[in-house]
Design an enzyme around this catalytic site. Structure first.
Site, mmCIF file in Angstrom:
data_model
loop_
_atom_site.group_PDB
_atom_site.id
_atom_site.type_symbol
_atom_site.label_atom_id
_atom_site.label_comp_id
_atom_site.label_asym_id
_atom_site.label_seq_id
_atom_site.Cartn_x
_atom_site.Cartn_y
_atom_site.Cartn_z
ATOM 1 N N ASP A 124 10.770 4.918 -2.552
ATOM 2 C CA ASP A 124 10.672 3.465 -2.500
ATOM 3 C C ASP A 124 12.092 2.909 -2.680
ATOM 4 O O ASP A 124 13.022 3.626 -3.061
ATOM 5 C CB ASP A 124 9.693 2.931 -3.558
ATOM 6 C CG ASP A 124 9.206 1.518 -3.199
ATOM 7 O OD1 ASP A 124 9.868 0.848 -2.375
ATOM 8 O OD2 ASP A 124 8.176 1.085 -3.737
HETATM 9 C C1 NOJ Z 1 9.381 -2.054 -2.298
HETATM 10 C C2 NOJ Z 1 7.899 -1.849 -2.180
HETATM 11 O O1 NOJ Z 1 7.395 -1.258 -3.359
HETATM 12 C C3 NOJ Z 1 7.503 -1.005 -0.976
HETATM 13 O O2 NOJ Z 1 6.114 -1.008 -0.871
HETATM 14 C C4 NOJ Z 1 8.168 -1.524 0.261
HETATM 15 O O3 NOJ Z 1 7.758 -0.779 1.381
HETATM 16 C C5 NOJ Z 1 9.665 -1.458 0.080
HETATM 17 N N1 NOJ Z 1 10.041 -2.304 -1.052
HETATM 18 C C6 NOJ Z 1 10.424 -1.893 1.315
HETATM 19 O O4 NOJ Z 1 10.314 -3.248 1.514
#
Ligand code: NOJ
Length: 728
Positions: free
Chosen positions: A266
């Site tokens: 993430d």
């Molecule tokens: C953080 C989020 O937790 C995740 O779900 C997302 O895909 C990413 N940011 C990218 O935006």
């Protein structure tokens, strides 16, 4: 898709360690609107960030970018990447295509409420097709995290509380996205939805019993459906940061489930292994994540994976870079990495996509209550449309969308006017300022998120006017809920109440004596205790998307019957959380001591609940057994004088065995469309895969010889049941 593995071998043989680490690095590429402010937490210099990323492209040290959606910009950046990379390796473009790119579908929890894998797959195929058309290769979706705490804002992105429904929804989404041409990335592995207190990113402590039986099945289903990517989770899982868990990403995902794609962290989750107090510095953070099995780092700031050369062996780099290069080869990017900008425009405008979005919104709304058959409404007389969300385009779309077209968004007011404006008198008053947002969202930095009130909006006068408009009408349709930025990532709440003065508005409208319909715009259960007693009709429309208002009008006026079912248990109050239908019997279930003395122990609406304009009767349940498989059949009749769809649900309970088993667990469902007066015999099979569960005593999967109860009906409180026994 086939690809030549020789190409990947050849590339790897010629690449330097820094170039390999570059393939493992994904950068955010933010072009924020003028005047936008970034979250201080992102630690980004808005002007500098694109320059730094383009410099990495020039050095051939970036494998992927995210957050670019404009096809000409994608082509420009791709050209820079191909020219800058000594081997001409193109970029993968990833993005959060959560519930649509240009055509916005209902939010994921709403899609799950359709209990309809066909429309879910169709919806994500549209999303995938639009994404691929603009040059996006990979979506960070579906979110398949089980959510049992509605305080957690990300409950909106998943399929709710149940692993069986969650698995079916996960697989349908993966099939849909990938048939549309993009790699699907189920996330956030694993257990992210169980954040302590529902606070986003907070630690998670889950027993093996919960992980295997509840939190893992949707991931496994997504992998079995062929997902090409998996994303890590931010939090500590049982004391170990998930992003550094060798157990999750190597032992479970790859060795046990045979996952063959690539894993991405993430955003900033690798860097944050230092913040967690786990890795001593960025180099160690990168090394630990990559050896755990995390192929690619999603980086907002300086990537930890830039430190990999020297910190890990070249063999590790090869293994990980191979996965990323294979994904590019499978997508055909070595043959043609560019996108056709004209075709992109055409695809985004495809009317068939809007048709699918309307159908999805029709199938996902849940009729929670309909006393005296107030719904459907007649297309005559006068209808007062009230509430701050009734005509808010941005809120109609819900969170996690960026590339939408507000002009084509159909609000509830638009939909009602289009459907009945010629035959009924439609009046409108918001009652409450739509600009009244109590929560600054992290997504506000992208702009276009906060609708404004007209100049000089007088809150007191508007409130009074809304009540007058209600009093003068034959029926009042009040649209209330949460503003879209009050839910989603980093949008947890300690309360489930209707924000602001909305309950007061509802009470004032009902007090006029005008029959009132409440439409709830939400992604989590809200405290509707008052409404559930005093408002005759309640329809949960979620955030219904681009065509939302049109679909809502179809349902309100009875052109289509509601058929959605709740994918979570709807608690009465925040104090009951967590509340799930599939709890165990445990000790003295009927004893008052097990209850709250100040609140009922039942939910406001049970899991699987959802009414219809049809009238369904369930009868004649039979069970046949052969070779350890039970076949349960039941007749479902629609006794109403109109066609309607019903989601028939099967629940199972094991009476005794080597563990206590839940009072009921969903083990089958089928969506039927039944013409007026017709009936259909529905059949379910219960095999070993439905009876098997992970047992904490033996630390393995078991199948008990036992007696089983089974129920079939229209919700988790279904009463028609039977029994069967399995001897071995
Ligand atoms: C953080 C989020 O937790 C995740 O779900 C997302 O895909 C990413 N940011 C990218 O935006």
């Amino acid at each position: 898709m086939t690809y030549e593995s020789g190409k990947v071998d050849e590339l790897l043989a010629g690449m330097s360690p820094a170039e390999k680490a570059g393939q493992l690095t994904q950068y955010f590429y933010f072009r924020l609107p003028p005047g936008a402010e970034t979250e201080p937490a992102l630690g980004l210099d808005v002007a500098e960030q694109p320059r730094a990323v383009e410099a990495a492209l020039g050095r051939g040290e970036a494998g992927s970018l995210l957050f670019v959606t404009d096809p000409s910009e994608i082509n420009r950046l791709q050209r820079l990447a191909v020219a800058g990379n000594p081997h001409g390796v193109p970029l993968l473009f990833g993005f959060d295509v959560i519930h649509g790119l240009r055509t916005i579908f209902p939010v994921p929890i709403a899609m799950a409420a359709s209990w309809d894998p066909e429309i879910i797959e169709r919806g994500q195929a549209v999303a995938g097709r639009e994404a691929r058309a603009v040059g996006i290769h990979w979506t960070f979706a579906p979110m398949v995290d089980i959510a049992r705490d509605p305080r957690w804002g990300r409950i909106i992105e998943g399929a709710g509380e149940d692993p069986f429904l969650g698995a079916a929804v996960a697989a349908a989404q993966v099939r849909g996205f990938q048939s549309g041409g993009v790699i699907a990335g189920p996330k956030h592995f694993g257990g992210y939805g169980a954040a302590l207190g529902g606070r986003d990113y907070d630690e998670v402590n889950l027993s093996d019993h919960e992980l295997w039986n509840t939190y893992f099945p949707p991931f496994r289903a997504a992998v079995e459906a062929g997902a090409g990517n998996v994303m890590t989770a931010y939090m500590d899982l049982n004391g170990i940061p998930a992003t550094a868990s060798h157990w999750l990403f190597t032992e479970v995902l790859r060795e046990l489930w045979g996952f063959d794609g690539f894993v991405v962290s993430d955003a900033n989750a690798v860097r944050n292994l230092v913040t967690h107090g786990y890795a001593r510095d960025l180099a160690e953070a990168g090394a630990r994540a990559v050896t755990a099995g995390v192929d690619m780092e999603m980086a907002i700031g300086d990537p930890a994976y830039a430190h990999l050369p020297g910190a890990v062996s070249e063999e590790v780099l090869d293994t990980r870079a191979r996965k990323v290069l294979e994904a590019k080869a499978r997508l055909g990017l070595f043959d043609d990495p560019y996108v056709d900008e004209d075709r992109a425009r055409e695809t985004l405008a495809d009317p068939a996509h809007r048709v699918a979005a309307r159908e999805a919104a029709r199938r996902s709304a849940v009729l929670l209550r309909n006393e005296g058959g107030l719904l459907p409404l007649a297309k005559s007389g006068s209808v007062a449309v009230l509430g701050p969300l009734a005509d808010s385009r941005r809120d109609t779309l819900g969170p996690w969308v960026f590339d939408f077209d507000l002009d084509e968004t159909v609000t509830v007011l638009d939909g009602i006017r289009d459907a009945a404006g010629n035959t009924a008198t439609i009046t409108y008053a918001p009652g409450i300022p739509v600009g009244q947002r109590t929560f600054p969202s992290m997504f506000d930095m992208f702009g276009r998120n906060a609708p404004a009130d007209p100049e000089g909006f007088d809150a007191e006068a508007e409130f009074a006017r809304a009540v007058e408009v209600a009093a003068a009408a034959d029926v009042a349709v009040v649209v209330l809920g949460e503003w879209q930025n009050m839910i989603g990532e980093a949008a947890s709440r300690s309360s489930l109440e209707l924000p602001g003065r909305q309950l007061e508005l509802l009470q004032a409208v009902v007090a006029t004596g005008t029959p009132t319909v409440l439409l709830v715009m939400n992604g989590r259960p809200l405290d509707l205790r008052w409404a559930a007693e005093h408002v005759p009709a309640i329809l949960d429309i979620w955030y219904p998307g681009t065509q939302g208002g049109a679909a809502v009008a179809d349902l309100l006026f009875g052109d289509v019957s509601p058929s959605g079912k709740l994918p979570f248990t709807w608690p009465r109050t925040v104090g009951q959380i967590p509340m799930i239908y599939s709890h165990t019997v445990s000790h003295e279930p009927d004893n008052q001591a097990r209850r709250y003395w100040d609140e009922e122990s039942t939910p406001l609406f049970p899991f699987g609940h959802g009414l219809s304009y049809g009238r369904f009767a369930y009868r004649d349940l039979t069970i046949e057994q052969a070779d350890g498989v039970a076949t349960v059949a039941v007749e479902v009749a629609n006794e109403a004088e109109r066609e309607a769809a019903e989601v028939v649900q099967l629940y199972l309970h094991q009476r005794h065995g080597t563990a206590s088993r839940p009072v009921r667990e969903l083990k089958g469902f089928q969506r039927l469309v039944l013409p007026a007066g017709s009936s259909h015999r529905v059949e379910f099979t219960i095999g070993e895969e439905h009876r098997r569960y992970w047992n904490a005593a033996v630390r393995d999967w078991v199948l008990d010889a036992a007696t089983f109860d089974v129920w079939v009906g229209g919700s988790s409180t279904a009463e028609l049941g039977g029994t069967f026994s399995i001897d071995k």
